[in-house]
Motif scaffolding. Structure first.
Motif, PDB file in Angstrom:
ATOM      1  N   SER A  43      -6.469   3.857   4.226  1.00 37.52           N
ATOM      2  CA  SER A  43      -6.467   5.324   4.211  1.00 37.52           C
ATOM      3  C   SER A  43      -6.049   5.852   2.844  1.00 37.52           C
ATOM      4  CB  SER A  43      -5.526   5.847   5.300  1.00 37.52           C
ATOM      5  OG  SER A  43      -5.448   7.249   5.264  1.00 37.52           O
ATOM      6  N   GLY A  44      -5.021   5.234   2.260  1.00 35.94           N
ATOM      7  CA  GLY A  44      -4.555   5.655   0.946  1.00 35.94           C
ATOM      8  C   GLY A  44      -5.597   5.446  -0.128  1.00 35.94           C
ATOM      9  N   MET A  45      -6.296   4.321  -0.064  1.00 33.30           N
ATOM     10  CA  MET A  45      -7.288   4.011  -1.097  1.00 33.30           C
ATOM     11  C   MET A  45      -8.508   4.915  -1.026  1.00 33.30           C
ATOM     12  SD  MET A  45      -7.382  -0.121  -1.568  1.00 33.30           S
ATOM     13  CE  MET A  45      -6.232  -0.930  -2.697  1.00 33.30           C
ATOM     14  N   THR A  46      -8.801   5.451   0.146  1.00 36.90           N
ATOM     15  CA  THR A  46      -9.976   6.315   0.265  1.00 36.90           C
ATOM     16  C   THR A  46      -9.723   7.706  -0.304  1.00 36.90           C
ATOM     17  OG1 THR A  46      -9.293   6.962   2.510  1.00 36.90           O
ATOM     18  CG2 THR A  46     -10.842   5.116   2.307  1.00 36.90           C
ATOM     19  N   ARG A  47      -8.449   8.040  -0.572  1.00 30.92           N
ATOM     20  CA  ARG A  47      -8.126   9.321  -1.186  1.00 30.92           C
ATOM     21  C   ARG A  47      -8.204   9.186  -2.707  1.00 30.92           C
ATOM     22  NH1 ARG A  47      -2.615   9.518   2.223  1.00 30.92           N
ATOM     23  NH2 ARG A  47      -3.543   9.609   4.318  1.00 30.92           N
ATOM     24  N   ALA A  59       2.458  -6.472  -0.970  1.00 24.93           N
ATOM     25  CA  ALA A  59       1.624  -5.294  -0.718  1.00 24.93           C
ATOM     26  C   ALA A  59       0.145  -5.641  -0.764  1.00 24.93           C
ATOM     27  CB  ALA A  59       1.943  -4.210  -1.736  1.00 24.93           C
ATOM     28  N   LEU A  60      -0.217  -6.612  -1.595  1.00 22.97           N
ATOM     29  CA  LEU A  60      -1.623  -6.992  -1.726  1.00 22.97           C
ATOM     30  C   LEU A  60      -2.166  -7.630  -0.453  1.00 22.97           C
ATOM     31  CD1 LEU A  60      -1.411  -8.493  -5.315  1.00 22.97           C
ATOM     32  CD2 LEU A  60      -2.451  -6.309  -4.676  1.00 22.97           C
ATOM     33  N   LYS A  61      -1.276  -8.205   0.341  1.00 18.38           N
ATOM     34  CA  LYS A  61      -1.712  -8.836   1.589  1.00 18.38           C
ATOM     35  C   LYS A  61      -2.143  -7.803   2.623  1.00 18.38           C
ATOM     36  CE  LYS A  61       1.381 -12.767   0.830  1.00 18.38           C
ATOM     37  NZ  LYS A  61       2.543 -13.533   1.332  1.00 18.38           N
ATOM     38  N   ALA A  62      -1.803  -6.533   2.373  1.00 13.20           N
ATOM     39  CA  ALA A  62      -2.218  -5.462   3.267  1.00 13.20           C
ATOM     40  C   ALA A  62      -3.501  -4.792   2.789  1.00 13.20           C
ATOM     41  CB  ALA A  62      -1.100  -4.420   3.386  1.00 13.20           C
ATOM     42  N   CYS A  63      -4.033  -5.232   1.642  1.00 12.45           N
ATOM     43  CA  CYS A  63      -5.264  -4.645   1.115  1.00 12.45           C
ATOM     44  C   CYS A  63      -6.455  -5.058   1.981  1.00 12.45           C
ATOM     45  CB  CYS A  63      -5.490  -5.095  -0.325  1.00 12.45           C
ATOM     46  SG  CYS A  63      -4.396  -4.278  -1.508  1.00 12.45           S
ATOM     47  N   GLN A  68     -16.584  -5.368   0.271  1.00 18.52           N
ATOM     48  CA  GLN A  68     -17.334  -4.135   0.057  1.00 18.52           C
ATOM     49  C   GLN A  68     -16.399  -2.935   0.016  1.00 18.52           C
ATOM     50  OE1 GLN A  68     -20.581  -4.006  -0.637  1.00 18.52           O
ATOM     51  NE2 GLN A  68     -20.703  -6.234  -0.470  1.00 18.52           N
ATOM     52  N   VAL A  69     -15.322  -3.000   0.806  1.00 21.37           N
ATOM     53  CA  VAL A  69     -14.349  -1.916   0.845  1.00 21.37           C
ATOM     54  C   VAL A  69     -13.489  -1.938  -0.411  1.00 21.37           C
ATOM     55  CG1 VAL A  69     -12.340  -0.993   2.058  1.00 21.37           C
ATOM     56  CG2 VAL A  69     -14.288  -1.866   3.355  1.00 21.37           C
ATOM     57  N   LEU A  70     -13.099  -3.139  -0.848  1.00 22.06           N
ATOM     58  CA  LEU A  70     -12.184  -3.282  -1.970  1.00 22.06           C
ATOM     59  C   LEU A  70     -12.875  -3.107  -3.329  1.00 22.06           C
ATOM     60  CD1 LEU A  70      -9.189  -3.872  -2.443  1.00 22.06           C
ATOM     61  CD2 LEU A  70      -9.765  -6.306  -2.594  1.00 22.06           C
ATOM     62  N   ARG A  71     -14.161  -3.449  -3.406  1.00 25.39           N
ATOM     63  CA  ARG A  71     -14.865  -3.493  -4.694  1.00 25.39           C
ATOM     64  C   ARG A  71     -14.768  -2.201  -5.500  1.00 25.39           C
ATOM     65  NH1 ARG A  71     -19.469  -5.554  -3.107  1.00 25.39           N
ATOM     66  NH2 ARG A  71     -18.859  -7.678  -3.628  1.00 25.39           N
ATOM     67  N   PRO A  72     -14.896  -1.002  -4.896  1.00 20.68           N
ATOM     68  CA  PRO A  72     -14.835   0.222  -5.700  1.00 20.68           C
ATOM     69  C   PRO A  72     -13.489   0.438  -6.402  1.00 20.68           C
ATOM     70  CG  PRO A  72     -15.784   0.666  -3.535  1.00 20.68           C
ATOM     71  CD  PRO A  72     -15.202  -0.715  -3.484  1.00 20.68           C
ATOM     72  N   HIS A  73     -12.454  -0.291  -5.982  1.00 16.11           N
ATOM     73  CA  HIS A  73     -11.121  -0.080  -6.523  1.00 16.11           C
ATOM     74  C   HIS A  73     -10.694  -1.165  -7.514  1.00 16.11           C
ATOM     75  CE1 HIS A  73     -10.666   2.920  -3.333  1.00 16.11           C
ATOM     76  NE2 HIS A  73     -11.167   2.016  -2.516  1.00 16.11           N
ATOM     77  N   LEU A  74     -11.517  -2.185  -7.689  1.00 18.31           N
ATOM     78  CA  LEU A  74     -11.093  -3.338  -8.478  1.00 18.31           C
ATOM     79  C   LEU A  74     -10.965  -3.051  -9.969  1.00 18.31           C
ATOM     80  CD1 LEU A  74     -13.050  -6.230  -6.693  1.00 18.31           C
ATOM     81  CD2 LEU A  74     -10.648  -5.576  -6.429  1.00 18.31           C
ATOM     82  N   PRO A 121      -3.370  11.587  -8.496  1.00 14.74           N
ATOM     83  CA  PRO A 121      -2.066  10.924  -8.450  1.00 14.74           C
ATOM     84  C   PRO A 121      -2.149   9.403  -8.548  1.00 14.74           C
ATOM     85  CG  PRO A 121      -2.767  11.476  -6.236  1.00 14.74           C
ATOM     86  CD  PRO A 121      -3.804  12.063  -7.171  1.00 14.74           C
ATOM     87  N   LEU A 122      -1.013   8.820  -8.822  1.00 13.32           N
ATOM     88  CA  LEU A 122      -0.828   7.369  -8.725  1.00 13.32           C
ATOM     89  C   LEU A 122      -0.662   7.012  -7.254  1.00 13.32           C
ATOM     90  CD1 LEU A 122       0.086   4.637 -10.350  1.00 13.32           C
ATOM     91  CD2 LEU A 122       2.356   5.351  -9.621  1.00 13.32           C
ATOM     92  N   LEU A 123      -1.264   5.912  -6.834  1.00 13.87           N
ATOM     93  CA  LEU A 123      -1.083   5.426  -5.467  1.00 13.87           C
ATOM     94  C   LEU A 123      -0.133   4.228  -5.502  1.00 13.87           C
ATOM     95  CD1 LEU A 123      -1.860   5.521  -2.448  1.00 13.87           C
ATOM     96  CD2 LEU A 123      -3.773   3.990  -2.988  1.00 13.87           C
ATOM     97  N   TYR A 124       1.038   4.405  -4.935  1.00 13.12           N
ATOM     98  CA  TYR A 124       2.047   3.339  -4.907  1.00 13.12           C
ATOM     99  C   TYR A 124       1.992   2.635  -3.563  1.00 13.12           C
ATOM    100  CZ  TYR A 124       6.828   1.319  -4.709  1.00 13.12           C
ATOM    101  OH  TYR A 124       7.918   0.472  -4.565  1.00 13.12           O
TER     102      TYR A 124
END
Length: 238
Positions: A43-47, A59-63, A68-74, A121-124
């Motif tokens: 949810s956080g990454m889609t914002r 935290a990375l284990k919750a990614c 396909q979902v992660l690729r746009p953020h890499l 914003p930064l996403l922590y």
């Protein structure tokens, strides 16, 4: 040396492998286990966000595991608290990773020095419990941030008998403490005289001064602090 590792089970295994390669005898006693929140991270990454920050590889284990979902953020800038966390991020596929090689305060300073447009914003991706140093530092530097709880640490309880069994009834030479919360959990264990005896010759090696402050009697005079706040720093004390 017989070295007690108090991290989560998965993290402890990696530390134990390193200790064994150095000729030490690792003893694993996890004091917490992580409950991951992948839906919150997704949810956080889609914002909209300008960058990511993590203070633990946990935290990375919750990614999202779907590539396909992660690729746009890499390619999004990702700021990690230290080298190990940065390495874990790169292993997951993040390509624009910066390591602060310090603590939360150092991480906020590192982020503040980056040439980033903070109109977003930064996403922590944070854990619970956590120190407030990163969030406080971001406020001081005027960096907008959204905190998402990526995981929560749940304590693992032991009886004195279970601790003795885990230690095989043999003494410990060194205890590695990676966080103040872990130190608090350790000294909250039901430690009878028989257990105290197993730690009579132990030195407590702490990642930072705030962790060392949590070491209680009769061990408070047997504390050393890592010269650098990372595992290599801890290992240099062995």
């Amino acid at each position: 040396m017989r070295v007690l590792v108090t991290r989560t089970q998965s993290a402890s295994r990696k530390t134990a492998e390193r200790l064994a390669a150095l000729g030490h005898e690792p003893v694993i006693l996890p004091l917490a286990q992580a409950q991951h929140h992948p839906d919150a991270v997704l949810s956080g990454m889609t914002r909209p966000h300008a960058a990511l920050a993590i203070t633990s590889a946990e935290a990375l284990k919750a990614c999202p595991t779907d590539s396909q979902v992660l690729r746009p953020h890499l390619e999004t800038p990702l700021f990690a608290v230290g080298a190990a966390t940065a390495t874990a991020a790169r292993a997951l596929g993040f390509s624009n990773v910066t390591s602060a090689d310090g603590d939360g305060e150092a991480l906020s300073a590192c982020i503040a020095q980056a040439a980033i447009d903070w109109s977003k914003p930064l996403l922590y991706l944070a854990g619970h419990p956590r120190k407030a140093s990163l969030e406080q530092g971001l406020v001081r530097h005027g960096i907008p941030a959204v905190t998402v709880e990526a995981y929560r640490m749940q304590p693992i309880d032991y009886s004195s008998e279970e601790i003795i069994e885990q230690l095989a009834g043999k003494g410990i030479d060194a205890v590695l403490l990676y966080s103040a919360e872990t130190a608090r959990r350790f000294f909250a264990l039901p430690i009878k005289t028989e257990v105290v005896d197993l730690f009579a010759g132990a030195q407590f090696f702490c990642l930072s001064p705030d962790i060392a402050e949590k070491v209680q009697e009769p061990f408070s005079h047997k504390v050393s602090i890592a010269p650098k706040p990372d595992e290599d720093g801890l290992f240099s004390l062995l």
